[in-house]
Design an enzyme around this catalytic site. Structure first.
Site, PDB file in Angstrom:
ATOM      1  N   ASP A 100       0.814  -1.222   0.000  1.00  0.00           N
ATOM      2  CA  ASP A 100       0.000   0.000   0.000  1.00  0.00           C
ATOM      3  C   ASP A 100       0.848   1.273   0.000  1.00  0.00           C
ATOM      4  O   ASP A 100       0.669   2.155   0.866  1.00  0.00           O
ATOM      5  CB  ASP A 100      -0.932   0.007   1.238  1.00  0.00           C
ATOM      6  N   GLU A 124     -11.325   0.425  -3.662  1.00  0.00           N
ATOM      7  CA  GLU A 124     -10.529   0.926  -2.536  1.00  0.00           C
ATOM      8  C   GLU A 124      -9.271   1.612  -3.070  1.00  0.00           C
ATOM      9  O   GLU A 124      -9.045   1.660  -4.285  1.00  0.00           O
ATOM     10  CB  GLU A 124     -10.118  -0.229  -1.601  1.00  0.00           C
TER      11      GLU A 124
HETATM   12  O1  FUB Z   1      -3.444  -3.613   3.188  1.00  0.00           O
HETATM   13  C1  FUB Z   1      -4.775  -3.835   3.587  1.00  0.00           C
HETATM   14  C2  FUB Z   1      -5.709  -3.432   2.507  1.00  0.00           C
HETATM   15  O2  FUB Z   1      -5.439  -4.189   1.332  1.00  0.00           O
HETATM   16  C3  FUB Z   1      -5.584  -2.003   2.043  1.00  0.00           C
HETATM   17  O3  FUB Z   1      -6.140  -1.075   2.930  1.00  0.00           O
HETATM   18  C4  FUB Z   1      -6.228  -2.103   0.727  1.00  0.00           C
HETATM   19  O4  FUB Z   1      -6.067  -1.003  -0.088  1.00  0.00           O
HETATM   20  C5  FUB Z   1      -5.592  -3.370   0.185  1.00  0.00           C
HETATM   21  O5  FUB Z   1      -4.340  -3.142  -0.364  1.00  0.00           O
END
Ligand code: FUB
Length: 382
Positions: A71, A282
């Site tokens: 991330d 996301e």
């Molecule tokens: O790393 C946990 C979660 O997985 C992140 O918040 C999302 O964006 C995905 O990468």
């Protein structure tokens, strides 16, 4: 979120290599646990010759093999170095599921680099969940900002009731340690916060995610622990969107109620919940190029990083195309930054571990066409 078949291929290669060397084969998790104890990450797949699914070579290599990282939110502050604020992946007992329970991260470590392609420094713990009074678990994707001599870390974590909230922590150093405010941002919910500062000095927090990111459990203005596990479950209606809120002057609270960031298709209609190739899932990131706002994000279960553009920071944004094709691993998460005269995409995959919960951060150059469109990047070499 179930492991992608792609990662199984790498795990199979790792097992085959172990068998050839006479070593007892280990699963990705066992190897990672051993290496975590030794403070190292397995490096079997850390070479330019490493191959991913279908024997394809990776476009770029992990920035570090010291720890697992994911991330990446990349920033260049006044000293000209590149700083990466990301997740610090660890192995844990939780089973993989669609809510991301297997992402059990407990702290943040900042990475820095003097030059593109130079050595990556992994800095000590910048913030630990045990030092955040309101948080209980799952320190997911963070971002950072700098204003008036203070560095800000924005991070999501679950509160004691299991609802994601967004916290702020501050430091006088870009690499921490950061001190968390005692409470999360008032009115915050969901995860994957990123802070965008515009040329006029206003700053905005963009955030949110569906499925494990809980946006669909916050539609009534209050977290509903029994809400849908995925999305609105209305494929023919407008999809859930990222949220945006202007921040107050000291960047610690919302200055307004969060608004929807609407993303339109080519006909000017909001993207629908069933349009899984293009709708927001996301990991949103906002940047500006030639006076236009670029909103990029992950499509989650279809594994692309895509983008949309607008003349207004609040949108609506119009869908433009794919930035990054699917990587090896279930999740895809990125940032885009200009550094030393070039534009860079920071992203992650699971090259080192083959395990979707143990990721590694990478970077590669990003190029624009003369009309401002972004050239699609394939994370594998043809
Ligand atoms: O790393 C946990 C979660 O997985 C992140 O918040 C999302 O964006 C995905 O990468």
């Amino acid at each position: 979120m179930m492991r992608a078949p792609l990662s199984l291929a790498v795990s199979a290669i790792a097992l085959a290599l172990a068998a050839c060397s006479g070593a007892a084969p280990q699963t990705g998790n066992e190897a990672a646990a051993d290496n975590a104890a030794a403070g190292e990450v397995p490096t079997t797949n850390a070479s330019a010759d490493a191959t991913g699914p279908d024997g394809r070579k990776y476009l770029s290599q992990p920035l570090t093999t010291e720890i697992f990282t994911a991330d990446p939110s990349a920033h260049v502050w006044g000293d000209g170095k590149l700083y990466v604020y990301g997740s610090h992946d660890i192995d844990g007992p939780a089973k993989e599921d669609d809510l991301g329970s297997h992402f059990e991260m407990r702290d943040y470590r900042v990475l820095s680099m003097d030059e593109p392609g130079g050595k990556t420094i992994v800095h000590p713990v910048a913030l630990d969940v045990k030092d955040v009074p309101w948080a209980s678990q799952q320190m997911w994707a963070p971002d950072a900002a700098f204003k008036n001599g203070t560095y800000y870390l924005y991070f999501p974590a679950k509160d004691k009731e299991g609802a994601f909230r967004i916290g702020v922590a501050t430091s006088k150093s870009p690499v921490g340690p950061f001190k968390a405010n005692p409470q999360p941002i008032k009115g915050s919910f969901s995860m994957d916060p990123t802070l965008f500062s515009d040329a006029g000095g206003e700053s905005y927090l963009i955030f949110g995610g569906i499925w494990g990111g809980q946006l669909q459990r916050n539609v009534g203005g209050k977290y509903d622990p029994n809400g849908s596990k995925t999305d609105l479950e209305k494929p023919n209606e407008p999809a859930l969107t990222p949220k945006i809120a202007k921040m107050n002057g000291d960047l610690t609270e919302f200055a307004e109620a969060p608004r929807d960031v609407v993303i339109l298709d080519e006909a000017g209609k909001p993207l629908l919940g069933g349009d899984t190739q293009r709708r927001f899932f996301e990991g949103s990131w906002l940047h500006k190029y030639n006076g236009k706002y670029y909103l990029s994000y992950s499509t989650g279960d279809t594994h692309n990083i895509v983008y949309a553009t607008s003349d207004n920071v609040y949108g609506p944004y119009t869908y433009r195309g794919v930035v990054l094709k699917p990587v090896n691993g279930w999740t895809s998460h990125h940032s885009i930054v200009e550094w030393k005269g070039k534009w860079w995409l920071f992203y992650h995959d699971v090259q080192l571990s083959g395990d979707t919960r143990l990721r590694n951060v990478k970077m590669t150059e990003l190029k624009y066409n003369p009309d401002g469109s972004i050239q699609t990047i394939d994370p594998f070499v043809k």
